[in-house]
Design a protein around this motif. Structure first.
Motif, short mmCIF file in Angstrom:
data_model
loop_
_atom_site.label_atom_id
_atom_site.label_comp_id
_atom_site.label_asym_id
_atom_site.label_seq_id
_atom_site.Cartn_x
_atom_site.Cartn_y
_atom_site.Cartn_z
N VAL A 166 0.83 -1.19 0.00
CA VAL A 166 0.00 0.00 0.00
C VAL A 166 0.87 1.26 0.00
N ASN A 167 0.46 2.23 -0.79
CA ASN A 167 1.15 3.51 -0.84
C ASN A 167 0.68 4.36 0.33
N ARG A 168 1.57 4.70 1.22
CA ARG A 168 1.21 5.44 2.44
C ARG A 168 1.26 6.96 2.25
N ALA A 169 1.63 7.40 1.06
CA ALA A 169 1.81 8.83 0.84
C ALA A 169 0.48 9.58 0.92
N ILE A 170 0.52 10.71 1.61
CA ILE A 170 -0.64 11.60 1.73
C ILE A 170 -0.24 12.97 1.20
N GLU A 171 -1.00 13.46 0.25
CA GLU A 171 -0.71 14.77 -0.34
C GLU A 171 -1.72 15.79 0.17
N PRO A 172 -1.24 16.85 0.80
CA PRO A 172 -2.18 17.89 1.25
C PRO A 172 -2.79 18.63 0.06
N VAL A 173 -4.09 18.87 0.13
CA VAL A 173 -4.79 19.72 -0.84
C VAL A 173 -5.64 20.69 -0.02
N THR A 174 -6.27 21.63 -0.68
CA THR A 174 -7.05 22.63 0.04
C THR A 174 -8.14 21.97 0.89
N ASN A 175 -8.07 22.20 2.18
CA ASN A 175 -9.06 21.67 3.15
C ASN A 175 -9.19 20.15 3.10
N GLY A 176 -8.08 19.46 2.80
CA GLY A 176 -8.18 18.00 2.77
C GLY A 176 -6.90 17.35 2.33
N ILE A 177 -7.04 16.11 1.83
CA ILE A 177 -5.88 15.33 1.39
C ILE A 177 -6.20 14.61 0.09
N ALA A 178 -5.14 14.12 -0.56
CA ALA A 178 -5.27 13.24 -1.72
C ALA A 178 -4.41 12.01 -1.46
N THR A 179 -4.91 10.84 -1.86
CA THR A 179 -4.16 9.61 -1.65
C THR A 179 -4.54 8.58 -2.70
N CYS A 180 -3.64 7.65 -2.95
CA CYS A 180 -3.90 6.55 -3.89
C CYS A 180 -3.18 5.32 -3.37
N MET A 181 -3.92 4.30 -3.02
CA MET A 181 -3.33 3.13 -2.37
C MET A 181 -2.40 2.34 -3.29
N TYR A 182 -2.77 2.22 -4.59
CA TYR A 182 -1.98 1.40 -5.51
C TYR A 182 -1.84 2.08 -6.86
#
Length: 648
Positions: A166-182
């Motif tokens: 699993v990809n643990r990276a979390i990208e901050p975006v305006t008022n939230g986050i972006a993520t992609c597991m695979y």
């Protein structure tokens, strides 16, 4: 008062609330489906389930669920609910539920001490985005909401297992986050219309069970990935909107986006409005093309279901333009197959032998709804082409008998009709040779085609040929299918005539044109009424026939065997109603109206506001299979509108 409303006593009783499900779609292939209390009971359940391009367009669960926690004075009250291995439910957020209603949007009301919180969910049309609006109705002290997303990133019919990939990276975006597991999956954006604090707390939640899959005898346990949680303070009277989608959004637009979407919805204030909303959920728009999905949560776009359901899902709710768009898309695929033998990768089953017959029936319904002239201008050439395609024997598995004019097909090794269940790759109900509904649909198509071009001199010779063919098969149809007991054989293969009492004969007597006269139709109708009619449609097999299995239960093989050997299908009520009204005229309106009332009870059962795929053939006629089925919704709607036109 809301037409669909459930109180605390039902909701906190999981035995009563878990079997009730809700469905929302975006008319582009994505959906949200779960139980009424938010506990996922099927692997196909999820908060955001979307088709993924490059992965066969199959639905994939990105966001499985979102647990909400109310925090006051440092004390957390988790509103979520999951079932874990061994049948353990945790947390028990359902105990805080006070009310659920579903008029314009589904709304859940929670009460935690002095806090009253409402939650409303809505899909954005034709966009892979779901919005959830939380409103703090009442609070006597500072309140914070915590949101914990449960991620799956898997195909809807598979399960997730804890892993190190699993990809643990979390990208901050305006008022939230972006993520992609695979890799290969779209990025999931989770945002709020207010500033939110994200706290990294990555963990696998192991052993989540899906009780419906457990009951069905299929794999039912998985692990879900929770990368952390959001925290957002909220004041009394304030609304907070959460967005989950595959593209970033400007948080300032969420409130306006939500309001605009709500304004476009038809309130579920009646039986008809519930079915109207349900009908539109089967639409899938992709560019200029438009399709109908066969059902939820595991349906696909099927040619037969498209043509069978098309009139009810469009014309019966006054969506003529949608009929024309979907028909254009489907006819393009059917014409390509007829001309080249090429099957469609979007509309499955276009090669089946009855597809041209159902397409002609659907166009006939268009003519009845819009008028013969409008139909002639738009579809006369298509009708002529399809009729000649069948008549000239160009379909690889549909043959016209030179002597009798009857159609036959080879169904020994593969299912050829809507009764298409299989075991070990072989048909469960082996229907082969001359099938009763094939030939009834063929006679009806010939007569309809002839009536459609009655005043077209350029097609006069074709019209004469079609009428002659219809006349040629009229008596052979009666001689072949009508037996001395007064009903129709299901199929005839050589010297063998299948005596089982099945509902395909109802199709034959419900069509506008039939080889049978009124007296003969009534004989058949009496048998159908006596042996097949239930409050949920027609049984697929009479209880008096060998092999009757009324309950769609057990292992996958047991359910596959039972599927067309007893359970009732609501869509057949459309043809039953047509047949009854042809025999009894307007005096039969009250009777059919009472039949349709039996379906109104289902608006608050199963998938609320919709109809299940099938129902047990014996009381209490429990809904089974897909929770929302296009053909069932369509034909009940068509029967409903037929009645309304008669009494106006």
């Amino acid at each position: 008062m809301s037409y669909l409303k459930f109180d605390k006593n039902l909701l906190i009783n999981l035995e009563q609330s878990l079997p009730k499900e809700m469905l929302r779609t975006n008319q582009a292939g994505a959906y949200h489906c779960t139980s009424l209390v938010g506990c996922n009971t099927r692997k196909q359940h999820g908060l955001l389930v979307i088709p993924v391009e490059g992965m066969g367009d199959k639905p994939h669960v990105l966001l499985s669920s979102l647990d909400e926690t109310v925090i006051q004075h440092g004390a957390p009250f988790n509103l979520g609910i999951h079932r874990y291995r061994g049948g353990v439910y945790s947390p028990n957020g359902h105990k805080y539920i006070r009310e659920f209603d579903c008029e314009s949007v589904p709304r859940m009301t929670y009460r935690v001490g002095g806090v009253i919180l409402t939650k409303e969910k809505i899909f954005i049309s034709e966009e892979n985005r779901i919005l959830i609006r939380y409103t703090l109705v009442e609070a006597h002290s500072p309140t914070t909401l915590r949101f914990r997303p449960f991620l799956a990133f898997r195909e809807a019919n598979s399960l997730c297992v804890a892993n190190d990939s699993v990809n643990r990276a979390i990208e901050p975006v305006t008022n939230g986050i972006a993520t992609c597991m695979y890799a290969g999956f779209p990025t999931l954006y989770m945002q709020f219309n207010h500033k939110a604090q994200w706290v990294d707390q990555p963990n696998w939640y192991n052993g989540i069970e899906y009780v419906k899959d457990l009951e069905r005898g299929v794999p039912y346990c998985e692990d879900l990935w929770v990368p952390g949680y959001f925290e957002v303070p909220i004041k009394q009277g304030e609304s907070l909107i959460f967005s989950a989608g595959v593209s970033e959004v400007n948080p300032r637009n969420l409130s306006k986006m939500y309001s605009a979407e709500v304004a476009s919805r038809t309130p579920r204030t009646s039986f008809f409005n519930c079915l109207k909303n349900s009908a539109k959920q089967f639409y899938i728009r992709r560019g200029e093309s438009m399709y109908l999905i066969s059902g939820f949560p595991w349906g696909i776009v099927l040619a037969r279901n498209t043509f069978m359901a098309l009139p009810g899902l469009t014309l019966a709710i006054d969506h003529r333009a949608d009929f024309e768009t979907i028909m254009a898309t489907a006819l393009k695929a059917l014409t390509r197959f007829a001309d080249t033998g090429q099957v469609s990768d979007k509309i499955h089953g276009i090669e089946h032998p009855d597809i041209p017959l159902w397409a002609l029936w659907a166009i006939q319904q268009y003519a009845k709804s819009t008028g013969t002239e409008a139909c002639r201008q738009r579809y006369a050439r298509s009708v002529a082409s399809l009729v000649d395609y069948v008549l000239e024997g160009r379909h690889p598995n549909l043959y016209v008998d030179a002597d009798t004019g009857l159609l036959s097909t080879d169904g020994h090794l593969h299912p050829v009709s809507w009764m298409n269940s299989q075991l070990g790759g072989m048909p469960v109900v082996r229907r082969t040779g001359k099938l009763v509904e094939f030939n009834a649909l063929w006679y009806n198509a010939l007569m309809f085609a002839a009536s459609l071009i009655e005043n077209d001199s350029s097609l006069a010779s074709a019209r004469e040929r079609w009428l002659a063919q219809a006349e040629k098969m009229k008596q052979p149809f009666i001689d072949t299918f009508l037996n001395e007991s007064g009903y129709l054989y299901d199929y005839v293969d050589g010297t063998f005539a299948e005596p089982s009492v099945r509902p395909n004969m109802a199709i034959a007597i419900g069509l506008d044109y039939s080889p049978l006269d009124r007296r003969q139709r009534k004989l058949v109708l009496d048998v159908v009424t006596r042996e097949l009619l239930t409050p949920k449609g027609l049984r697929t097999l009479s209880p008096k026939s060998y092999g009757y299995r009324p309950n769609y239960l057990g292992s996958p093989d047991e359910r596959e065997f039972a599927m067309h050997n007893g359970p009732a299908r609501p869509w057949l009520i459309g043809f039953y109603a047509d047949a009854y009204l042809r025999v009894f005229g307007v005096s039969g309106v009250a009777y059919i109206d009472r039949m349709l009332i039996g379906f109104e009870d289902d608006m608050s059962q199963g998938c609320i506001g919709s109809l299940s795929q099938l129902y047990d053939g014996n009381p209490p006629y429990t809904g089974r299979g897909a929770v929302s089925h296009a053909t069932n919704v369509a034909e009940v709607l068509r029967a409903y509108r037929t009645l309304k036109r008669l009494v106006q």
